[in-house]
Enzyme design. Structure first.
Site, PDB file in Angstrom:
ATOM      1  N   SER B  79      46.273  35.645  35.411  1.00 14.79           N
ATOM      2  CA  SER B  79      45.788  37.046  35.362  1.00 14.79           C
ATOM      3  C   SER B  79      44.418  36.939  35.544  1.00 14.79           C
ATOM      4  O   SER B  79      43.640  35.835  35.384  1.00 14.79           O
ATOM      5  CB  SER B  79      45.887  37.691  33.954  1.00 14.79           C
ATOM      6  OG  SER B  79      45.176  38.675  33.670  1.00 14.79           O
ATOM      7  N   TYR B  92      45.609  36.846  24.790  1.00 13.89           N
ATOM      8  CA  TYR B  92      46.128  36.978  26.479  1.00 13.89           C
ATOM      9  C   TYR B  92      45.173  36.187  27.106  1.00 13.89           C
ATOM     10  O   TYR B  92      45.710  35.341  28.139  1.00 13.89           O
ATOM     11  CB  TYR B  92      46.201  38.292  26.938  1.00 13.89           C
ATOM     12  CG  TYR B  92      46.814  38.735  28.053  1.00 13.89           C
ATOM     13  CD1 TYR B  92      48.039  38.570  28.216  1.00 13.89           C
ATOM     14  CD2 TYR B  92      45.960  39.014  29.175  1.00 13.89           C
ATOM     15  CE1 TYR B  92      48.593  38.855  29.631  1.00 13.89           C
ATOM     16  CE2 TYR B  92      46.363  39.402  30.327  1.00 13.89           C
ATOM     17  CZ  TYR B  92      47.716  39.224  30.516  1.00 13.89           C
ATOM     18  OH  TYR B  92      48.479  39.445  32.063  1.00 13.89           O
ATOM     19  N   LYS B  96      45.995  32.662  29.377  1.00 13.65           N
ATOM     20  CA  LYS B  96      46.175  32.715  30.987  1.00 13.65           C
ATOM     21  C   LYS B  96      45.182  31.704  31.388  1.00 13.65           C
ATOM     22  O   LYS B  96      45.525  30.987  32.463  1.00 13.65           O
ATOM     23  CB  LYS B  96      45.831  34.132  31.350  1.00 13.65           C
ATOM     24  CG  LYS B  96      47.102  35.067  31.111  1.00 13.65           C
ATOM     25  CD  LYS B  96      48.393  34.833  31.854  1.00 13.65           C
ATOM     26  CE  LYS B  96      49.344  36.055  31.900  1.00 13.65           C
ATOM     27  NZ  LYS B  96      50.737  35.356  32.486  1.00 13.65           N
TER      28      LYS B  96
END
Lengths: 254, 154
Positions: B79, B92, B96
């Site tokens: 991402s 998150y 990532k």
């Protein structure tokens, strides 16, 4: 280790503080006048540190603790805060040293100790840090976070996660004026440490690492500790969210 | 924290797929734990298991098949959140970042076998029923801010 810093009145917690870099950090703060609490797994090394810390005259606290266990972290933070009367600085220095990407154990050890112990200790220390006038958190990342690598991929990937978190956490805590930074040491040598072992067992590997460092030799724990003290000091009052390489130029060679 | 995760599902999936398709040339790791709340451990654990470890484990199990392919490659979905620290969605973003880093390490590790490893890092992606579709309906002001301030091509 002489430094220009005065940490009188500071209450400093060092996770992973009994040997090597963590020990140098704990002693550096104590010598500069701070009250220090250190935790680590090895009770014997911790007992030795305890008497070294006491020699500096400040109040000290040590606690045997497996940092992969959330409840053990909670016990350390609460007993340390009570023993020292609060928390001004939290140093998260522990590592799971998971270098083998072939099995899950290394990934999990690094997730739990390098990343989650820092997340959890920070969360638990936060109510205390919020009451300090000069609160900061310092994580120990690694120059391994900068570049992908064949050997030690889990260690490197989770240190990259920790460096990312350093910036995110700095953003989260900026409104409370709690600074968050990290140091990224290169290859650091001390008696019975990883590189001391490599020097004895794999002299060729040791020499090739040594030759990759522009300053021509491996670093000492005190080289890193001085920078941790700087980042926690008022001299670094305008620095937050940064990961500072302490590596004698090692990372410049890729 | 409970790591007694059931891997047998992975093995059934990878080996079942390899059996049904007669081998594996390309492995795409697209799953996410969508752990946005860094205040509790659940998000971190979901991210670690789904965004990072699922790629490590699936790759490991697919490797014997990829080695037999003449054009093998692995593609991870990371991402743009991996690029910059952030106050919201820190778990998150951190995992990532670990995946992006691991992509390079895996590429170095598998280069002698001529297995290519890459990742793509999507920005904010809208599709019916997705996070941004929901945001558009439930929080149009936030969706407007993202469109106007964040997306140069909007």
């Amino acid at each position: 280790m002489k430094t220009p810093f005065d940490f009188s009145g500071y209450r400093v917690l060092v996770a992973g503080g009994s040997k090597g870099i963590g020990r140098a950090i704990a002693l550096g703060f104590a010598q500069a006048g701070a009250s220090v609490s250190a935790c680590a797994r090895g009770a014997q090394a911790l007992a030795a540190l305890d008497s070294e810390l006491e020699a500096f005259g400040g109040s000290t606290h040590t606690h045997a603790c497996d940092l992969s266990k959330p409840e053990a972290i909670a016990e350390w933070i609460s007993t340390a805060a009570e023993a020292l009367g609060g928390i001004d600085v939290l140093v998260n220095n522990a590592s799971g040293y998971g270098f083998d990407g072939d099995d899950d154990a290394s990934w999990i050890a690094d997730f739990e100790v390098d990343l989650m112990a820092a997340v959890r200790a920070s969360r638990l220390a936060l109510p205390h840090l919020e009451q300090s006038d000069h609160a900061s958190i310092v994580h120990t990342s690694s120059i391994a976070a900068l570049h992908p690598r064949v050997s030690g991929a889990p260690y490197a990937a989770l240190k990259a996660a920790l460096s990312s978190f350093t910036g995110s956490q700095a953003l989260q805590l900026a409104d409370r004026r709690i600074r968050v930074n990290a140091v990224a040491p290169g290859s650091i040598e001390f008696p019975d440490g990883l590189w001391d072992q490599v020097r004895k067992d794999q002299p060729q590997r040791y020499e090739s690492i040594r030759d990759s460092i522009p300053f021509g030799h491996l670093g000492a724990p005190e080289d890193v500790a001085r920078v941790v003290l700087f980042l926690a000091s008022p001299m670094a009052a305008w620095i937050t969210g940064q990961t500072l390489c302490v590596d004698g130029g090692q990372s410049l060679n890729g | 924290m409970n790591f007694a995760f059931d891997f047998s599902g992975y093995r059934v999936l990878v080996e079942g797929a390899a059996g049904a398709l007669g081998g594996i040339d390309v492995l795409v790791n697209n799953a996410s734990g969508y752990g946005y709340d860094a205040r509790d451990d659940d998000s971190w654990l979901a991210e670690f298991n789904a965004d990072l470890m699922a790629t490590v484990r699936a790759s490991r199990m697919a490797l014997p098949y990829l080695e037999r392919s003449s054009h093998p490659s692995i593609l991870h979905i990371t991402s743009i959140a991996a690029l910059h620290p952030r106050a919201s969605g820190a778990a998150y973003a951190a995992l990532k970042a670990a995946l992006t880093h691991s992509t390079g390490s895996q590429a170095l590790t598998l280069a002698p076998m001529r297995i290519r490893v890459n990742a793509i890092a999507p920005g904010s992606i809208k599709f019916p029923g997705g996070i941004w579709d929901r945001t558009r309906r439930e929080d149009p002001q936030q969706a407007h801010i993202v469109r106007r301030n964040v997306l140069p091509l909007a």
